[in-house]
Design a protein around this motif. Structure first.
Motif, PDB file in Angstrom:
ATOM      1  N   GLU A 282       7.316   3.030  -8.505  1.00 30.03           N
ATOM      2  CA  GLU A 282       6.819   3.613  -7.265  1.00 30.03           C
ATOM      3  C   GLU A 282       6.033   2.560  -6.505  1.00 30.03           C
ATOM      4  N   PRO A 283       6.135   2.552  -5.186  1.00 33.57           N
ATOM      5  CA  PRO A 283       5.348   1.589  -4.420  1.00 33.57           C
ATOM      6  C   PRO A 283       3.862   1.922  -4.568  1.00 33.57           C
ATOM      7  N   PRO A 284       3.008   0.906  -4.533  1.00 31.90           N
ATOM      8  CA  PRO A 284       1.584   1.181  -4.674  1.00 31.90           C
ATOM      9  C   PRO A 284       1.089   2.027  -3.503  1.00 31.90           C
ATOM     10  N   PRO A 285       0.103   2.866  -3.749  1.00 37.23           N
ATOM     11  CA  PRO A 285      -0.392   3.717  -2.655  1.00 37.23           C
ATOM     12  C   PRO A 285      -1.079   2.875  -1.588  1.00 37.23           C
ATOM     13  N   LEU A 286      -0.960   3.327  -0.358  1.00 38.29           N
ATOM     14  CA  LEU A 286      -1.599   2.622   0.749  1.00 38.29           C
ATOM     15  C   LEU A 286      -3.104   2.823   0.672  1.00 38.29           C
ATOM     16  N   PRO A 287      -3.879   1.795   1.028  1.00 37.82           N
ATOM     17  CA  PRO A 287      -5.330   1.973   0.996  1.00 37.82           C
ATOM     18  C   PRO A 287      -5.768   3.010   2.029  1.00 37.82           C
TER      19      PRO A 287
END
Length: 78
Positions: free
Chosen positions: A27-32
């Motif tokens: 999964e792509p890392p969560p956006l800050p």
């Protein structure tokens, strides 16, 4: 001559594990989290100031943090 035991690659535990990990996509890392752009929002910080400066602002009682904020705001407005 003896032959090594026949093992199917589809039943080999290592092959099964590799196939399981290869089939999943990371999964792509969560956006800050975006910081609020509202001018009235305050942020908690730690600030080291001299004791005499702190005592000066605390002499007026509650609201000393607001008074420090106002004093700093007048400095940046110049």
């Amino acid at each position: 001559m003896s032959r090594p035991p026949f093992r199917s690659t589809s039943r080999d535990p290592r092959s099964l594990a590799e196939a399981a990990f290869k089939s999943t996509k990371p999964e792509p890392p969560p956006l800050p989290a975006a910081k609020p752009a509202l001018p009235s929002v305050r942020e908690m910080v730690t600030l080291r100031i001299d004791q005499d400066v702190l005592a000066h602002f605390q002499e007026g009682g509650p609201g000393w943090q607001d008074r420090i904020n106002d004093a700093l705001r007048t400095l940046i407005a110049k």
